[in-house]
Design a protein around this motif. Structure first.
Motif: not given
Length: 108
Positions: A19-33, A68-76
């Motif tokens: 009820e307060h956090t995520i289950a495990h660490a995760v990393q994803t990418a979208y374009k350069k973000t 957040v690594i790479g582009s910090r464009n809010p949409h991405n």
């Protein structure tokens, strides 16, 4: 079909671990973000940038660390964050996926 009816087709459910956090660490990418999310212990609070923090607060998370690594464009950043939240697997998901019983660490 109105926009109001279409919005319900794009809803996603996100499971909160303890009820307060995520289950495990995760990393994803979208374009350069790239977005990295880590579970945090209770009372840690939200350690995240403004865009990520706003979305995680609205989703009901209280203790998550992110970077957040790479582009910090809010949409991405938003696209990468939703991709990360959809990639989180709960212990029930893992149990169904592999057909084995998941035993929580604190029970051992």
């Amino acid at each position: 079909m109105s926009a109001y009816e279409k919005c319900f087709q794009n809803l996603h459910t996100v499971e909160r671990h303890e009820e307060h956090t995520i289950a495990h660490a995760v990393q994803t990418a979208y374009k350069k973000t790239k977005v990295y999310l880590w579970p945090a212990p209770t009372r840690t609070g939200m350690k995240a940038g403004k865009t990520v923090q706003t979305i995680l607060n609205l989703a009901g998370f209280k203790n998550v660390k992110s970077k957040v690594i790479g582009s910090r464009n809010p949409h991405n950043t938003v696209k990468a964050l939703f991709k990360a939240l959809n990639a989180i697997e709960t212990p029930k998901d893992v149990q169904e996926k592999f057909g084995r019983i998941v035993v929580e660490k604190y029970l051992l």
